[in-house]
Write a protein that holds these residues in place. Structure first.
Motif, PDB file in Angstrom:
ATOM      1  N   UNK A 363       0.835  -1.208   0.000  1.00  0.00           N
ATOM      2  CA  UNK A 363       0.000   0.000   0.000  1.00  0.00           C
ATOM      3  C   UNK A 363       0.866   1.254   0.000  1.00  0.00           C
ATOM      4  N   UNK A 364       1.955   1.234   0.771  1.00  0.00           N
ATOM      5  CA  UNK A 364       2.787   2.420   0.959  1.00  0.00           C
ATOM      6  C   UNK A 364       3.828   2.624  -0.138  1.00  0.00           C
ATOM      7  N   UNK A 365       3.975   1.668  -1.026  1.00  0.00           N
ATOM      8  CA  UNK A 365       5.057   1.749  -2.009  1.00  0.00           C
ATOM      9  C   UNK A 365       5.026   3.031  -2.851  1.00  0.00           C
ATOM     10  N   UNK A 366       3.863   3.459  -3.377  1.00  0.00           N
ATOM     11  CA  UNK A 366       3.866   4.699  -4.168  1.00  0.00           C
ATOM     12  C   UNK A 366       4.217   5.944  -3.343  1.00  0.00           C
ATOM     13  N   UNK A 367       4.007   5.885  -2.008  1.00  0.00           N
ATOM     14  CA  UNK A 367       4.261   7.029  -1.136  1.00  0.00           C
ATOM     15  C   UNK A 367       5.763   7.245  -0.941  1.00  0.00           C
ATOM     16  N   UNK A 368       6.550   6.162  -1.066  1.00  0.00           N
ATOM     17  CA  UNK A 368       7.995   6.262  -0.849  1.00  0.00           C
ATOM     18  C   UNK A 368       8.646   7.283  -1.767  1.00  0.00           C
ATOM     19  N   UNK A 369       8.104   7.424  -2.960  1.00  0.00           N
ATOM     20  CA  UNK A 369       8.675   8.346  -3.948  1.00  0.00           C
ATOM     21  C   UNK A 369       8.737   9.767  -3.400  1.00  0.00           C
ATOM     22  N   UNK A 370       7.760  10.141  -2.590  1.00  0.00           N
ATOM     23  CA  UNK A 370       7.700  11.501  -2.041  1.00  0.00           C
ATOM     24  C   UNK A 370       8.896  11.812  -1.155  1.00  0.00           C
ATOM     25  N   UNK A 371       9.408  10.797  -0.457  1.00  0.00           N
ATOM     26  CA  UNK A 371      10.481  11.024   0.504  1.00  0.00           C
ATOM     27  C   UNK A 371      11.859  10.675  -0.037  1.00  0.00           C
ATOM     28  N   UNK A 372      11.890  10.071  -1.220  1.00  0.00           N
ATOM     29  CA  UNK A 372      13.168   9.728  -1.825  1.00  0.00           C
ATOM     30  C   UNK A 372      13.932   8.666  -1.064  1.00  0.00           C
ATOM     31  N   UNK A 373      13.230   7.871  -0.285  1.00  0.00           N
ATOM     32  CA  UNK A 373      13.883   6.821   0.509  1.00  0.00           C
ATOM     33  C   UNK A 373      12.870   5.732   0.825  1.00  0.00           C
ATOM     34  N   UNK A 374      13.372   4.535   1.135  1.00  0.00           N
ATOM     35  CA  UNK A 374      12.478   3.458   1.550  1.00  0.00           C
ATOM     36  C   UNK A 374      11.841   3.806   2.897  1.00  0.00           C
ATOM     37  N   UNK A 375      10.578   3.441   3.064  1.00  0.00           N
ATOM     38  CA  UNK A 375       9.921   3.622   4.360  1.00  0.00           C
ATOM     39  C   UNK A 375      10.376   2.486   5.267  1.00  0.00           C
ATOM     40  N   UNK A 376      10.952   2.801   6.441  1.00  0.00           N
ATOM     41  CA  UNK A 376      11.438   1.733   7.342  1.00  0.00           C
ATOM     42  C   UNK A 376      10.325   0.754   7.700  1.00  0.00           C
ATOM     43  N   UNK A 377      10.688  -0.502   7.852  1.00  0.00           N
ATOM     44  CA  UNK A 377       9.704  -1.525   8.216  1.00  0.00           C
ATOM     45  C   UNK A 377       9.034  -1.216   9.548  1.00  0.00           C
ATOM     46  N   UNK A 378       9.735  -0.523  10.446  1.00  0.00           N
ATOM     47  CA  UNK A 378       9.143  -0.185  11.739  1.00  0.00           C
ATOM     48  C   UNK A 378       7.991   0.814  11.582  1.00  0.00           C
ATOM     49  N   UNK A 379       8.067   1.669  10.547  1.00  0.00           N
ATOM     50  CA  UNK A 379       6.933   2.554  10.244  1.00  0.00           C
ATOM     51  C   UNK A 379       5.783   1.744   9.659  1.00  0.00           C
ATOM     52  N   UNK A 380       6.127   0.778   8.797  1.00  0.00           N
ATOM     53  CA  UNK A 380       5.102  -0.071   8.179  1.00  0.00           C
ATOM     54  C   UNK A 380       4.350  -0.871   9.253  1.00  0.00           C
ATOM     55  N   UNK A 381       5.083  -1.380  10.253  1.00  0.00           N
ATOM     56  CA  UNK A 381       4.402  -2.163  11.295  1.00  0.00           C
ATOM     57  C   UNK A 381       3.532  -1.272  12.171  1.00  0.00           C
ATOM     58  N   UNK A 382       3.920   0.003  12.360  1.00  0.00           N
ATOM     59  CA  UNK A 382       3.050   0.932  13.068  1.00  0.00           C
ATOM     60  C   UNK A 382       1.732   1.096  12.313  1.00  0.00           C
ATOM     61  N   UNK A 383       1.807   1.277  11.005  1.00  0.00           N
ATOM     62  CA  UNK A 383       0.593   1.394  10.195  1.00  0.00           C
ATOM     63  C   UNK A 383      -0.199   0.093  10.229  1.00  0.00           C
ATOM     64  N   UNK A 384       0.518  -1.024  10.220  1.00  0.00           N
ATOM     65  CA  UNK A 384      -0.139  -2.336  10.251  1.00  0.00           C
ATOM     66  C   UNK A 384      -0.993  -2.486  11.504  1.00  0.00           C
ATOM     67  N   UNK A 385      -0.450  -2.064  12.652  1.00  0.00           N
ATOM     68  CA  UNK A 385      -1.205  -2.206  13.901  1.00  0.00           C
ATOM     69  C   UNK A 385      -2.439  -1.314  13.879  1.00  0.00           C
ATOM     70  N   UNK A 386      -2.364  -0.175  13.187  1.00  0.00           N
ATOM     71  CA  UNK A 386      -3.542   0.687  13.072  1.00  0.00           C
ATOM     72  C   UNK A 386      -4.615   0.025  12.208  1.00  0.00           C
TER      73      UNK A 386
END
Length: 696
Positions: A363-386
């Motif tokens: 889901x977050x893959x297209x958003x990574x482009x905005x930041x010019x870097x991979x989104x850390x997995x720890x951020x992904x797991x925070x979203x996952x818990x939500x």
């Protein structure tokens, strides 16, 4: 004088939390061997006898802390007397060295300075500082020594501050109440942490900024340690992040006012603290805030893409989006300003929600482009818990006997998860909260026990049984919690007692492993009782009950090289095998068509790929997935081309997630689309899938 080391201190804390404890349990919780726990127990007893008290009561299995001894330990911690008798461990000395270099960067630090405060010899210090140098090398930081300037920490200022923040976040997540940082300040400065926390709290109230309890504590300590460095000019940071939107925000005004109270007035520091607080503060979906449109647009994209990928259609979209907004706003600024994130539930979430994690990551893959870097997995797991908390049902249970108060200082996601976990385990208990530690005095309801995710000395003043729990619990953790409560309370979380069943089985059969059988029975009764309590609501799916892709896909559901004249016809044709098989009725596909006309091509999840789905109440009878490959592309609503249609039927929000996670992984593979385009028979596709998925 008996010196208290780290192991003894942590043991003392565990005994305060639970005065009667088994030696094995203490060994497991503290990750200590038998000899190490024996030594720590001996030291703790020596502390007590030196104070004129009885030593710990220890037998071959258990350790018991008397009420008098518990009160003495509490006094040692609460009045900070423990600092007078404390000796740092090797790991603590390494952190202390870094903190000295960071905090005293304007001062001359000699070898004797370090030896004196660390209370070690020259050889030990030399060994410790070499270890610190090795760790800092990984972050392109180094320690240099000159006769003129002494020991100094050099490197990119952003990385120096990042290292401190990461260190504090990691230590805070371990639930150790930042002991080392309090100890350091007691030895190295006259700073009153409580006074600074009071200033921060008053200004946050003034500018309507909210931090959950743990984030507030972390921010306070980070600020205290960085204040000496915030007067430094940092032109690069100001140039990189100087956006006019920031200067309109209450977080920026708060930062200016906060720094003014420390006599710091430079623009670099104000913008830095603004970005930092934005990365920690709770977000509110308030249309009046300057960044609302930016964040909300991203939340809409994330939310819609998650619905498309997961096959879930939320009933209360606005409420779900507001919750997502509250988490994503700080995540956005952490990513924007490259601030550290530590998710202490990371590993547990990967184990408990692996399929949901993969869907959120995609889901977050297209958003990574905005930041010019991979989104850390720890951020992904925070979203996952939500998203996991959004997918859970919140039906109330009948009136229960006992009342439990949940204290969770970690924010919305953890609070929602622990609430639902405890609801499932103890369906006959009334649960109130979650609340933060500071809100304990405002709780007006009577409660019998406290559940907390982070132990805190203040909780023990309530004179109630306290149970420290993980927001996501393994079967073993649930089993121990149930037995712990059964042994200290008259609540029965099950209609049948495991002990009674074991007695009956033992009477008529030989039991090879009584403990493991007990756990298996407890797990079974837990799932059975939970599902009955919920009526028609499905019990939480376990790993074994989730359906994989091949469980919901059959060769007859696969159609290749299909000719259609319109997108509506394409969807009807794609749904036909599933309708014929009784997976869903004609109304289900009618709803998909109507929703598409109203909302647009919501089902297009990537280039030429559609995942049409509706809610279970729109005619779903079974979980199923159909694959249809069109001969020629067709544009949905005249603008969005599709060629591959994956028609999904879901009976709830969870059972199909493992299958969708497998499908998402396939969509990244060119071979998958090659097989779809060039196969002549559906069985070819199905057999390819069998081989491909067997590799995972």
């Amino acid at each position: 004088m008996v010196m208290i080391d780290q192991r003894t201190r942590l043991l003392m804390k565990k005994l305060i939390e639970k005065p009667i404890n088994s030696q094995q349990n203490l060994m497991d919780q503290l990750s200590l061997s038998k000899s190490q726990i024996d030594y720590a127990l001996e030291k703790a007893s020596a502390v007590l006898t030196e104070a004129g008290l009885e030593p710990l009561f220890i037998d071959n299995l258990n350790v018991e802390l008397s009420e008098e001894n518990k009160n003495y330990f509490l006094t040692l911690f609460s009045q900070k007397k423990i600092y007078d008798y404390y000796e740092l461990s090797s790991e603590e000395r390494k952190k202390y060295i870094f903190l000295m270099l960071l905090f005293h960067y304007k001062e001359y630090l000699s070898l004797n300075h370090f030896i004196q405060v660390l209370k070690v010899g020259k050889t030990t210090f030399t060994r410790d500082i070499k270890k610190v140098e090795e760790e800092l090398k990984n972050h392109n930081l180094e320690i240099i020594y000159t006769r003129k300037e002494g020991y100094q920490l050099v490197g990119d200022e952003a990385k120096i501050r990042y290292h401190l923040m990461r260190m504090i976040l990691e230590d805070s997540s371990l639930g150790d109440n930042l002991f080392l940082y309090n100890y350091f300040l007691s030895q190295e400065s006259e700073i009153d942490v409580n006074e600074i926390s009071k200033i921060i709290k008053e200004l946050m109230d003034q500018f309507n900024i909210k931090l959950v309890e743990n984030r507030f504590n972390e921010f306070s300590y980070m600020l205290i340690f960085l204040v000496p460095r915030l007067s430094k000019n940092w032109t690069e940071f100001y140039t990189k992040y100087n956006y006019q939107t920031f200067f309109k925000m209450q977080e920026y005004q708060f930062s200016v006012a906060l720094l003014k109270s420390f006599n710091i007035t430079n623009e670099y520091a104000s913008l830095y603290v603004c970005g930092w607080i934005l990365g920690m503060a709770m977000g509110t979906a308030d249309q009046t805030i300057p960044d609302y449109s930016i964040i909300n647009e991203l939340v809409e994209r994330i939310f819609n893409r998650f619905e498309m990928l997961s096959g879930v259609r939320f009933r209360d979209k606005q409420s779900a989006k507001k919750q997502l907004f509250s988490h994503f706003r700080p995540a956005y600024y952490r990513l924007f300003f490259h601030l550290p994130i530590v998710n202490y539930l990371h590993e547990k979430i990967l184990v408990e929600f692996p399929d949901l994690f993969e869907i959120v990551k995609e889901t977050m893959r297209p958003i990574e482009v905005l930041f010019g870097t991979d989104i850390p997995d720890e951020e992904i797991t925070f979203l996952t818990i939500h998203f996991a908390s959004l997918l859970d049902d919140y039906d109330e249970y009948p009136v229960r006997q006992k009342v439990g108060l949940i204290v969770c200082p970690n924010g919305i996601g953890s609070s929602a998860i622990i609430y639902n976990e405890l609801k499932n385990i103890f369906p006959e208990m009334i649960l109130i909260g979650p609340v933060e530690t500071n809100e304990l005095t405002t709780v007006t309801e009577n409660y019998d026990m406290i559940f907390t995710t982070v132990p805190n000395i203040r909780l023990y003043s309530q004179k109630k049984p306290i149970y420290v729990v993980n927001p996501i619990m393994s079967i073993d953790e649930k089993y121990h919690l149930i037995h712990e409560i059964q042994n200290t309370s008259d609540i029965s979380p099950r209609r049948y007692k495991t002990e009674e069943l074991l007695e009956i089985i033992d009477k008529y059969a030989d039991i090879k492993d009584k403990e493991q059988l007990g756990k298996a029975l407890e797990s079974y009764l837990h799932e059975n009782r939970s599902s009955k309590s919920k009526g028609n609501v499905k019990a939480k799916a376990t790993v074994n009950s989730e359906l994989n892709l091949l469980d919901i896909l059959k060769p007859e559901y696969i159609q290749l090289d299909v000719m259609t004249r319109s997108w509506e016809e394409a969807f009807y044709v794609a749904a036909t095998p599933l309708v014929d098989a009784g997976v869903f009725g004609r109304r289900y596909i009618d709803t998909i068509i109507q929703t598409t006309r109203r909302e647009g091509p919501y089902m297009v999840i990537m280039d030429k790929v559609a995942l049409p789905h509706a809610r279970p109440e729109d005619g779903t009878k079974k979980v199923g997935l159909g694959i249809t490959v069109l001969k020629n592309e067709i544009k949905v609503m005249g603008k969005t081309p599709i060629k591959y249609i994956f028609t999904l039927s879901a009976v709830d929000n969870k059972k199909h997630l493992a299958a969708i996670a497998e499908l998402v992984s396939l969509l990244d593979k060119k071979e998958f689309f090659n097989i779809l385009d060039h196969s002549n028979q559906s069985t070819e596709v199905y057999h390819w899938l069998e081989k491909e998925l067997a590799k995972v």
